[in-house]
Design a protein around this motif. Structure first.
Motif, PDB file in Angstrom:
ATOM      1  N   SER A  42      24.956  89.838 -43.201  1.00 13.81           N
ATOM      2  CA  SER A  42      25.927  89.523 -42.152  1.00 13.81           C
ATOM      3  C   SER A  42      27.267  89.064 -42.719  1.00 13.81           C
ATOM      4  CB  SER A  42      25.361  88.429 -41.229  1.00 13.81           C
ATOM      5  OG  SER A  42      25.043  87.264 -41.973  1.00 13.81           O
ATOM      6  N   SER A  43      27.244  88.393 -43.875  1.00 15.38           N
ATOM      7  CA  SER A  43      28.487  87.876 -44.448  1.00 15.38           C
ATOM      8  C   SER A  43      29.384  89.014 -44.924  1.00 15.38           C
ATOM      9  CB  SER A  43      28.175  86.955 -45.635  1.00 15.38           C
ATOM     10  OG  SER A  43      29.370  86.623 -46.315  1.00 15.38           O
ATOM     11  N   SER A  44      30.672  88.910 -44.630  1.00 18.32           N
ATOM     12  CA  SER A  44      31.638  89.913 -45.080  1.00 18.32           C
ATOM     13  C   SER A  44      32.295  89.493 -46.394  1.00 18.32           C
ATOM     14  CB  SER A  44      32.720  90.137 -44.013  1.00 18.32           C
ATOM     15  OG  SER A  44      33.401  88.919 -43.752  1.00 18.32           O
ATOM     16  N   ASN A  45      32.003  88.274 -46.844  1.00 27.05           N
ATOM     17  CA  ASN A  45      32.583  87.766 -48.089  1.00 27.05           C
ATOM     18  C   ASN A  45      31.708  88.138 -49.284  1.00 27.05           C
ATOM     19  OD1 ASN A  45      34.948  86.436 -47.135  1.00 27.05           O
ATOM     20  ND2 ASN A  45      33.648  84.815 -46.292  1.00 27.05           N
ATOM     21  N   HIS A  46      32.049  89.224 -49.945  1.00 29.60           N
ATOM     22  CA  HIS A  46      31.316  89.695 -51.119  1.00 29.60           C
ATOM     23  C   HIS A  46      32.303  89.794 -52.277  1.00 29.60           C
ATOM     24  CE1 HIS A  46      28.627  92.148 -48.130  1.00 29.60           C
ATOM     25  NE2 HIS A  46      28.423  90.844 -48.043  1.00 29.60           N
ATOM     26  N   LYS A  47      31.829  89.440 -53.458  1.00 30.56           N
ATOM     27  CA  LYS A  47      32.699  89.588 -54.623  1.00 30.56           C
ATOM     28  C   LYS A  47      31.843  89.831 -55.860  1.00 30.56           C
ATOM     29  CE  LYS A  47      36.890  88.127 -56.632  1.00 30.56           C
ATOM     30  NZ  LYS A  47      38.210  88.382 -56.096  1.00 30.56           N
ATOM     31  N   VAL A  48      32.335  90.715 -56.745  1.00 32.04           N
ATOM     32  CA  VAL A  48      31.682  90.937 -58.028  1.00 32.04           C
ATOM     33  C   VAL A  48      32.390  90.077 -59.063  1.00 32.04           C
ATOM     34  CG1 VAL A  48      31.171  92.595 -59.855  1.00 32.04           C
ATOM     35  CG2 VAL A  48      30.988  93.292 -57.461  1.00 32.04           C
ATOM     36  N   ILE A  49      31.648  89.141 -59.641  1.00 32.23           N
ATOM     37  CA  ILE A  49      32.184  88.286 -60.696  1.00 32.23           C
ATOM     38  C   ILE A  49      31.206  88.332 -61.872  1.00 32.23           C
ATOM     39  CG2 ILE A  49      32.931  85.968 -61.361  1.00 32.23           C
ATOM     40  CD1 ILE A  49      33.504  85.365 -58.443  1.00 32.23           C
ATOM     41  N   ASN A  50      31.635  88.911 -62.949  1.00 27.03           N
ATOM     42  CA  ASN A  50      30.765  89.074 -64.113  1.00 27.03           C
ATOM     43  C   ASN A  50      30.561  87.761 -64.856  1.00 27.03           C
ATOM     44  OD1 ASN A  50      32.797  91.904 -64.583  1.00 27.03           O
ATOM     45  ND2 ASN A  50      30.720  92.021 -63.823  1.00 27.03           N
ATOM     46  N   HIS A  51      29.435  87.664 -65.550  1.00 29.30           N
ATOM     47  CA  HIS A  51      29.238  86.583 -66.510  1.00 29.30           C
ATOM     48  C   HIS A  51      30.131  86.823 -67.723  1.00 29.30           C
ATOM     49  CE1 HIS A  51      26.283  84.390 -64.473  1.00 29.30           C
ATOM     50  NE2 HIS A  51      25.200  85.068 -64.799  1.00 29.30           N
ATOM     51  N   GLY A  52      30.291  85.783 -68.540  1.00 33.50           N
ATOM     52  CA  GLY A  52      31.060  85.918 -69.769  1.00 33.50           C
ATOM     53  C   GLY A  52      30.159  86.022 -70.988  1.00 33.50           C
ATOM     54  N   ILE A  53      30.777  86.022 -72.149  1.00 32.48           N
ATOM     55  CA  ILE A  53      30.046  86.141 -73.415  1.00 32.48           C
ATOM     56  C   ILE A  53      30.392  84.952 -74.298  1.00 32.48           C
ATOM     57  CG2 ILE A  53      29.625  87.582 -75.451  1.00 32.48           C
ATOM     58  CD1 ILE A  53      30.728  89.960 -73.883  1.00 32.48           C
ATOM     59  N   ASN A  54      29.379  84.383 -74.920  1.00 29.63           N
ATOM     60  CA  ASN A  54      29.580  83.318 -75.902  1.00 29.63           C
ATOM     61  C   ASN A  54      30.549  83.791 -76.979  1.00 29.63           C
ATOM     62  OD1 ASN A  54      29.279  81.670 -78.226  1.00 29.63           O
ATOM     63  ND2 ASN A  54      27.242  81.047 -77.582  1.00 29.63           N
ATOM     64  N   TYR A 230      34.737  90.324 -70.514  1.00 30.93           N
ATOM     65  CA  TYR A 230      33.675  89.419 -70.048  1.00 30.93           C
ATOM     66  C   TYR A 230      33.908  88.029 -70.624  1.00 30.93           C
ATOM     67  CZ  TYR A 230      31.513  93.763 -68.574  1.00 30.93           C
ATOM     68  OH  TYR A 230      31.267  94.973 -67.970  1.00 30.93           O
ATOM     69  N   ASN A 231      34.734  87.275 -69.908  1.00 33.86           N
ATOM     70  CA  ASN A 231      35.252  85.999 -70.400  1.00 33.86           C
ATOM     71  C   ASN A 231      34.822  84.866 -69.463  1.00 33.86           C
ATOM     72  OD1 ASN A 231      37.413  83.827 -70.370  1.00 33.86           O
ATOM     73  ND2 ASN A 231      38.101  85.022 -72.146  1.00 33.86           N
ATOM     74  N   TRP A 232      34.251  83.806 -70.024  1.00 38.65           N
ATOM     75  CA  TRP A 232      33.753  82.717 -69.181  1.00 38.65           C
ATOM     76  C   TRP A 232      34.862  82.002 -68.428  1.00 38.65           C
ATOM     77  CZ3 TRP A 232      29.245  82.625 -67.296  1.00 38.65           C
ATOM     78  CH2 TRP A 232      28.128  82.997 -68.034  1.00 38.65           C
ATOM     79  N   ALA A 236      34.802  81.435 -64.435  1.00 37.57           N
ATOM     80  CA  ALA A 236      34.977  80.130 -63.785  1.00 37.57           C
ATOM     81  C   ALA A 236      36.098  80.164 -62.752  1.00 37.57           C
ATOM     82  CB  ALA A 236      35.266  79.067 -64.841  1.00 37.57           C
ATOM     83  N   ILE A 237      37.230  80.736 -63.140  1.00 38.17           N
ATOM     84  CA  ILE A 237      38.376  80.799 -62.223  1.00 38.17           C
ATOM     85  C   ILE A 237      38.044  81.665 -61.013  1.00 38.17           C
ATOM     86  CG2 ILE A 237      40.750  81.671 -61.980  1.00 38.17           C
ATOM     87  CD1 ILE A 237      41.099  80.954 -64.999  1.00 38.17           C
ATOM     88  N   GLY A 238      37.442  82.821 -61.252  1.00 37.08           N
ATOM     89  CA  GLY A 238      37.075  83.707 -60.153  1.00 37.08           C
ATOM     90  C   GLY A 238      36.083  83.069 -59.200  1.00 37.08           C
TER      91      GLY A 238
END
Length: 254
Positions: A42-54, A230-232, A236-238
């Motif tokens: 039902s939610s229209s708020n979808h976003k793809v946010i990748n994980h980062g790399i050590n 792929y930056n942490w 975090a910001i996203g």
């Protein structure tokens, strides 16, 4: 089995959570597509946010490729959907049919029934000297361990966003990878692909990597370049911006 019951319960509660949420973060476009197609969200708020790399994985000093006795690594949990047995069979075929000698190390935790099958396959094919099961290694120690290898393998058929694949990319190791999504989404043109259910394709991918220096150099360079996004910090910001957006939408109803 108890494992199947556990997964069914998780599926139920995750579906319930998705349907009731005000916002959903997906780790990959593939995950977003699969879940959106199978659940009425039902939610229209979808976003793809990748994980980062050590960051330590970007500091790996890649060694000169050892053509006479290459050493490969497969870092991942030993489980049914990781297809370690198929990889073992491919290594055996390469050794018998093509005279290819290589060392392959499996690093990672394990699901006991799958581990037993892997151990049996290694023993049955007389590969105890060529394939080693090293178990779990601390993530902080992995970058240094990667310096011991010439290339990497990733043969999974079921992932969301595979962190160990990202780490392999950042290390600069040439990669033979499963062609099932989301691996191509993550790795792009930075790998040599195979069907993880097809032993012959795994063989051909490994053989191509071993015999073609140009391909090795190209995919190594491309995958390392791709890994830089792929930056942490970006993650975090996203994530924080998305939470603010969802919170605003929830409060205002807009």
């Amino acid at each position: 089995s108890l494992r199947k019951i556990k997964l069914l319960i998780l599926k139920y509660w995750q579906e319930h959570s998705f349907k009731k949420s005000q916002g959903i973060i997906f780790l990959s476009s593939y995950a977003k597509r699969i879940i959106s197609n199978s659940i009425n969200i039902s939610s229209s708020n979808h976003k793809v946010i990748n994980h980062g790399i050590n960051k330590g994985f970007f500091q790996v000093n890649k060694r000169k490729f050892n053509k006479s006795f290459p050493k490969a690594v497969y870092v991942s949990t030993i489980d049914e959907y990781k297809h370690h047995e198929k990889v073992i069979k491919a290594v055996s075929n390469l050794k018998i049919k093509d005279g290819v000698n290589l060392q392959l190390d499996f690093i990672g935790s394990s699901y006991k029934p799958a581990l037993k099958k892997v151990e049996k396959a290694i023993k049955t094919l007389n590969l105890s000297d060529s394939i080693k099961i090293l178990g779990t290694v601390k993530n902080s120690d992995l970058p240094k361990r990667y310096e011991e290898y010439d290339f990497a393998i990733f043969a999974s058929s079921c992932e969301n966003q595979p962190i160990t694949l990202l780490e392999k990319m950042a290390s600069g190791l040439p990669i033979c990878s499963s062609n099932m999504q989301p691996m191509p989404e993550v790795l792009g043109d930075g790998g040599i692909y195979f069907d993880p259910l097809n032993t012959r394709e795994i063989e051909e991918a490994i053989k191509k990597l071993l015999t073609c220096e140009q391909s090795r150099s190209r995919i190594s360079r491309l995958s390392k370049d791709l890994s830089k996004k792929y930056n942490w910090d970006n993650t975090a910001i996203g994530t924080l911006n998305f939470l603010r957006e969802v919170s605003h939408t929830y409060k205002t109803g807009i």
